[in-house]
Motif scaffolding. Structure first.
Motif, PDB file in Angstrom:
ATOM      1  N   SER A  47       0.813  -1.209   0.000  1.00  0.00           N
ATOM      2  CA  SER A  47       0.000   0.000   0.000  1.00  0.00           C
ATOM      3  C   SER A  47       0.848   1.260   0.000  1.00  0.00           C
ATOM      4  O   SER A  47       1.835   1.362   0.728  1.00  0.00           O
ATOM      5  N   TYR A  54       4.682   1.782   0.477  1.00  0.00           N
ATOM      6  CA  TYR A  54       5.369   1.719   1.778  1.00  0.00           C
ATOM      7  C   TYR A  54       6.391   0.587   1.734  1.00  0.00           C
ATOM      8  O   TYR A  54       6.278  -0.402   2.462  1.00  0.00           O
ATOM      9  N   GLN A  68      11.659  -4.053   2.959  1.00  0.00           N
ATOM     10  CA  GLN A  68      10.690  -4.110   4.057  1.00  0.00           C
ATOM     11  C   GLN A  68       9.414  -3.426   3.611  1.00  0.00           C
ATOM     12  O   GLN A  68       9.461  -2.353   2.997  1.00  0.00           O
ATOM     13  N   TYR A  97       6.106  -1.638   5.156  1.00  0.00           N
ATOM     14  CA  TYR A  97       5.677  -1.087   6.445  1.00  0.00           C
ATOM     15  C   TYR A  97       4.291  -0.461   6.333  1.00  0.00           C
ATOM     16  O   TYR A  97       3.927   0.398   7.138  1.00  0.00           O
ATOM     17  N   GLY A  98       3.506  -0.931   5.380  1.00  0.00           N
ATOM     18  CA  GLY A  98       2.163  -0.394   5.215  1.00  0.00           C
ATOM     19  C   GLY A  98       1.070  -1.309   5.704  1.00  0.00           C
ATOM     20  O   GLY A  98      -0.089  -0.923   5.786  1.00  0.00           O
ATOM     21  N   SER A 151       0.181  -4.582   8.605  1.00  0.00           N
ATOM     22  CA  SER A 151       0.626  -5.405   9.713  1.00  0.00           C
ATOM     23  C   SER A 151       0.275  -6.867   9.458  1.00  0.00           C
ATOM     24  O   SER A 151      -0.853  -7.157   9.007  1.00  0.00           O
ATOM     25  N   PRO A 152       1.190  -7.810   9.712  1.00  0.00           N
ATOM     26  CA  PRO A 152       2.518  -7.577  10.282  1.00  0.00           C
ATOM     27  C   PRO A 152       3.498  -7.000   9.286  1.00  0.00           C
ATOM     28  O   PRO A 152       3.450  -7.330   8.094  1.00  0.00           O
ATOM     29  N   LEU A 153       4.390  -6.134   9.790  1.00  0.00           N
ATOM     30  CA  LEU A 153       5.449  -5.631   8.940  1.00  0.00           C
ATOM     31  C   LEU A 153       6.341  -6.821   8.578  1.00  0.00           C
ATOM     32  O   LEU A 153       6.562  -7.724   9.391  1.00  0.00           O
ATOM     33  N   PHE A 182       9.886  -8.349   6.203  1.00  0.00           N
ATOM     34  CA  PHE A 182      11.133  -8.121   5.504  1.00  0.00           C
ATOM     35  C   PHE A 182      11.341  -9.231   4.482  1.00  0.00           C
ATOM     36  O   PHE A 182      10.878 -10.369   4.672  1.00  0.00           O
TER      37      PHE A 182
END
Lengths: 118, 108
Positions: free
Chosen positions: B30, B33, B90, B92-93, B95-97, B99
């Motif tokens: 998204s 991110y 990674q 970060y948009g 959850s869960p973030l 990698f």
């Protein structure tokens, strides 16, 4: 300047708990979430969860639900990550990193090695 | 959970060469991110590129990021000796973030 300083290395026995601290300085502690990530030797990065230091609200990765607790002490600008029921597979370097939802992580702690061994 | 797959696992190149690293997501990331980090042995990861393919403060312009949706690329235009390291993407948009598994750029 912004700094995240973590507590020192720990050696724990299987079944014990460990509590790692992350002291923030150089910014308003309650303005950004603190994330926790771990990395086993030679392996990749694994997100464990995040905490909002203002509200204390937390969000944990499903893998760690029930075993991890993230807290904070706003009077000393410090975040904590406690992991219980340790097993050998929890041996890793644990990092804290600053970043709220939708933010990448520019600032990281230096890492804390946690060794689980009988 | 968004799974990030990085390729190749290892890239063997010489200083001065161009490096192209791929990160593919299992579903759309998204608002772009998507970040890239560099990690050297014994050090914490360092942010290189974040959403909208922006270089982080202090990152030289030989590093660039591109992509959207599910396909992202980190390019190092000319490798310097200090660029040999492991690189992680990674998201970060959501959850869960998560990698990616990392790409090691090693000296050929």
């Amino acid at each position: 300047q912004v700094q995240l300083v973590q507590s020192g290395a720990e050696v724990k026995k299987p079944g014990a708990s460990v509590k790692v601290s992350c002291k923030a300085s150089g910014y308003t502690f309650t303005s950004y979430d603190i994330n926790w990530v771990r990395q086993a030797t030679g392996q990749g990065l694994e997100w464990m969860g995040r905490m909002n230091p203002n509200s204390g609200n937390t969000g944990y990765a499903q893998k760690f639900q029930g075993r991890v607790t993230m807290t904070r002490n706003t009077s000393i600008n410090t975040a904590y990550m406690e992991l219980s029921s340790l097993r050998s597979e929890d041996t890793a370097v644990y990092y804290c990193a600053r970043g709220s939802y939708g933010q990448s992580w520019y600032y990281w702690g230096q890492g804390t090695l946690v060794t689980v061994s009988s | 959970e968004i799974v990030l797959t990085q390729s190749p696992g290892t890239l063997s190149l010489s200083p001065g060469e161009r490096a192209t690293l791929s990160c593919r997501a299992s579903q759309s990331v998204s608002s772009s991110y998507l970040a890239w980090y560099q990690q050297k042995p014994g050090q914490a990861p360092r942010l290189l590129i974040d959403g909208e393919s922006s270089r982080a403060t202090g990152i030289p312009d030989r590093f660039s990021g591109s992509g959207s949706g599910t396909d992202f690329t980190l390019t190092i235009s000319r490798l310097e000796p200090e660029d040999f390291a492991v690189y992680y993407c990674q998201q970060y948009g959501s959850s869960p973030l998560t990698f990616g598994g990392g790409t090691k750029v090693e000296i050929k």
